[in-house]
Write an enzyme that holds these catalytic residues in place. Structure first.
Site, short mmCIF file in Angstrom:
data_model
loop_
_atom_site.label_atom_id
_atom_site.label_comp_id
_atom_site.label_asym_id
_atom_site.label_seq_id
_atom_site.Cartn_x
_atom_site.Cartn_y
_atom_site.Cartn_z
N ARG A 93 2.92 4.71 6.49
CA ARG A 93 3.29 3.96 7.69
C ARG A 93 3.85 2.57 7.40
O ARG A 93 4.23 1.85 8.32
CB ARG A 93 2.07 3.84 8.62
CG ARG A 93 1.57 5.18 9.12
CD ARG A 93 0.20 5.06 9.75
NE ARG A 93 -0.81 4.66 8.77
CZ ARG A 93 -2.11 4.49 9.06
NH1 ARG A 93 -2.53 4.66 10.30
NH2 ARG A 93 -2.95 4.14 8.12
N ASP A 138 0.46 3.74 1.74
CA ASP A 138 0.42 4.31 3.10
C ASP A 138 1.83 4.59 3.64
O ASP A 138 2.69 3.70 3.61
CB ASP A 138 -0.33 3.33 4.02
CG ASP A 138 -0.72 3.98 5.34
OD1 ASP A 138 0.18 4.46 6.06
OD2 ASP A 138 -1.92 4.01 5.64
N HIS A 154 -2.28 -3.90 5.06
CA HIS A 154 -2.11 -3.50 6.46
C HIS A 154 -3.45 -3.19 7.10
O HIS A 154 -4.35 -2.66 6.45
CB HIS A 154 -1.18 -2.29 6.56
CG HIS A 154 -1.73 -1.04 5.93
ND1 HIS A 154 -2.28 -0.02 6.68
CD2 HIS A 154 -1.86 -0.66 4.64
CE1 HIS A 154 -2.69 0.94 5.86
NE2 HIS A 154 -2.46 0.57 4.63
N CYS A 200 0.85 -1.19 0.00
CA CYS A 200 0.00 0.00 0.00
C CYS A 200 0.88 1.24 0.00
O CYS A 200 2.01 1.24 0.50
CB CYS A 200 -0.90 0.00 1.23
SG CYS A 200 -2.07 1.40 1.24
N CYS A 232 -6.16 0.06 6.86
CA CYS A 232 -5.94 0.61 5.51
C CYS A 232 -7.08 1.56 5.11
O CYS A 232 -8.25 1.16 5.07
CB CYS A 232 -5.82 -0.52 4.50
SG CYS A 232 -5.46 0.06 2.82
CO CO Z 1 -3.48 1.24 2.96
#
Ligand code: CO
Length: 209
Positions: free
Chosen positions: A46, A44, A98, A42, A101
């Site tokens: 993080r 993302d 994750h 992803c 998400c």
């Molecule tokens: Co995500």
């Protein structure tokens, strides 16, 4: 100091650290890359692939998009996949989702966010196919995390439906496909699914070679 300048300064310190440990670090890497892993994760912030897996430059070939999707019309993903399998000869493809998400959570609502609504539409399809299983797990957060797991599984299926994977499985018995989930709350990765070369797939999806 502007926040972005911190990044450029940190880079200088990082280079120094690497060279101190191994003087040839960059000159060796400059010659070629031989990554063993393709990471589909992803976007993302993080979930940085190298950071959470303790890997170094040269070890992970990566593609990241919102909600780690293997979309059959995504020419970016398919270029990365073909190059990783046919030229870099990676042994493992890791689809890493994750918990928490945002893309998956958005798909579980009726909100209109923008063009992302079209991108995450396939996650709604996954929900639709597993409604009872998702709804049975509890509140919205739990449902979303269940859907995160099902979405990862669906992407492994999508990989199996590609000619690139099918050809490599038949001719070279690789790569192994892995479905992992990362927990942003504690930093741990968990292996959920492992698909070995030659695993069964409905014949309508199997190409002739
Ligand atoms: Co995500």
């Amino acid at each position: 100091m502007n926040s972005y300048k911190r990044l450029l300064l940190a880079n200088k310190a990082w280079v120094q650290e690497k060279v101190n440990l191994a003087p040839g670090f960059f000159s060796d890497l400059a010659k070629e890359q031989k990554p063993e892993f393709l990471w589909i994760g992803c976007s993302d912030s993080r979930v940085p692939a190298e950071e959470v897996t303790g890997t170094q430059p040269g070890e992970v070939f990566a593609h990241r998009n919102i909600a780690n999707l293997v979309n059959h019309t995504d020419i970016n993903l398919h270029s990365v996949l073909e190059y990783a399998i046919e030229y870099l000869k990676v042994k493992h493809v890791i689809v890493c989702g994750h918990y928490g998400c945002g893309g998956v959570r958005a798909a579980l609502t009726r909100h209109r966010y923008g063009i992302i609504d079209e991108w995450i539409r396939q996650i709604k399809d996954t929900f639709y196919a597993h409604q009872e299983e998702v709804l049975a797990v509890g509140d919205f957060d739990k449902q979303a995390d269940k859907l995160v797991e099902l979405n990862i599984h669906e992407q492994l299926r999508n990989l199996m439906k590609t000619k690139v994977i099918q050809k490599a499985w038949i001719q070279e018995q690789r790569p192994t496909l892995h479905g992992w989930v990362y927990d942003v709350k504690d930093g741990f990765l968990k292996s959920l699914y492992k698909v070995e070369p030659g695993s069964p797939l409905h014949e309508i999806y199997q190409f002739e070679f």
